[in-house]
Design a protein around this motif. Structure first.
Motif, PDB file in Angstrom:
ATOM      1  N   GLU A 166      52.157  75.077  48.383  1.00  0.00           N
ATOM      2  CA  GLU A 166      52.489  76.151  49.322  1.00  0.00           C
ATOM      3  C   GLU A 166      53.860  76.680  48.942  1.00  0.00           C
ATOM      4  OE1 GLU A 166      52.212  74.720  53.324  1.00  0.00           O
ATOM      5  OE2 GLU A 166      50.215  73.897  52.964  1.00  0.00           O
ATOM      6  N   GLU A 167      53.932  77.973  48.741  1.00  0.00           N
ATOM      7  CA  GLU A 167      55.180  78.566  48.263  1.00  0.00           C
ATOM      8  C   GLU A 167      55.764  79.486  49.325  1.00  0.00           C
ATOM      9  OE1 GLU A 167      53.616  80.775  45.030  1.00  0.00           O
ATOM     10  OE2 GLU A 167      52.792  78.998  44.076  1.00  0.00           O
ATOM     11  N   TYR A 168      57.078  79.506  49.374  1.00  0.00           N
ATOM     12  CA  TYR A 168      57.748  80.475  50.226  1.00  0.00           C
ATOM     13  C   TYR A 168      57.731  81.835  49.532  1.00  0.00           C
ATOM     14  CZ  TYR A 168      59.722  76.616  52.938  1.00  0.00           C
ATOM     15  OH  TYR A 168      59.887  75.505  53.722  1.00  0.00           O
ATOM     16  N   PRO A 169      57.577  82.916  50.318  1.00  0.00           N
ATOM     17  CA  PRO A 169      57.709  84.255  49.715  1.00  0.00           C
ATOM     18  C   PRO A 169      59.148  84.467  49.236  1.00  0.00           C
ATOM     19  CG  PRO A 169      56.809  84.379  51.961  1.00  0.00           C
ATOM     20  CD  PRO A 169      57.232  82.962  51.731  1.00  0.00           C
ATOM     21  N   ARG A 170      59.313  85.332  48.240  1.00  0.00           N
ATOM     22  CA  ARG A 170      60.637  85.620  47.664  1.00  0.00           C
ATOM     23  C   ARG A 170      61.657  85.992  48.739  1.00  0.00           C
ATOM     24  NH1 ARG A 170      63.586  87.602  43.231  1.00  0.00           N
ATOM     25  NH2 ARG A 170      64.586  89.583  43.597  1.00  0.00           N
TER      26      ARG A 170
END
Length: 166
Positions: A39-43
């Motif tokens: 799961e990645e954080y948005p930029r």
């Protein structure tokens, strides 16, 4: 040879600089985040975090390349919180994560944190062992914390128990 099959690079930790992140570091931080987490954080999260927490959003730099980062902040209840920490897979196993975590803890305690908290996937045994070496203890299990349904441990380190890692 693909990067996923490469062995981690051995580097002298003394040559790694831990410093506050800058705007121009964000693309490399995002790259490391994407290589490290399901799961990645948005930029935009990184940009806002940098603006609001410039002294506790840290990067590890080696030979001009960003090889890791940690994002920490001080909550109003005086919990220093580690939001995210990751090291480029090609540089893991060199103590970079430990160096980042130690510097973040030191900075958060200097800002007044009475304890340091974080969440970690229950399956992330390597990270859990790292945090336990630093004195963090599992406080509770948070059911379904991650989007994929995996549970997290909430771990805590009281500031009065922190004596550094030396």
């Amino acid at each position: 040879m693909s990067t996923s099959l490469r062995k981690p690079s051995r580097i002298p930790l003394a040559m790694v600089v831990i410093r506050p992140a800058k705007l121009f570091d964000i693309p490399e931080v995002v790259r490391i985040e994407r290589q490290s987490f399901r799961e990645e954080y948005p930029r935009g999260v990184f940009l806002v975090f940098l603006e609001n927490n410039p002294d506790t959003f840290l990067v590890a730099e080696y030979s001009g390349k960003i090889i890791g980062y940690v994002m920490g902040y001080l909550r109003p209840d005086l919990e220093g919180h580690i939001m995210s920490i990751a090291v480029d897979p090609a540089y893991r196993g060199n103590g970079v994560g430990s160096a980042l975590l130690e510097e973040a803890i030191e900075r958060l305690i200097k800002k007044g944190a009475r304890y340091i908290g974080l969440e970690v996937r229950v399956s992330n045994e390597g990270a859990i062992k790292l945090y336990e070496r630093f004195g963090f203890r599992k406080i509770k299990r948070i059911v379904g914390y991650y989007l994929d349904g995996e549970d997290a441990y909430y771990m805590l380190l009281p500031a009065e128990e922190w004596g550094g890692m030396d």
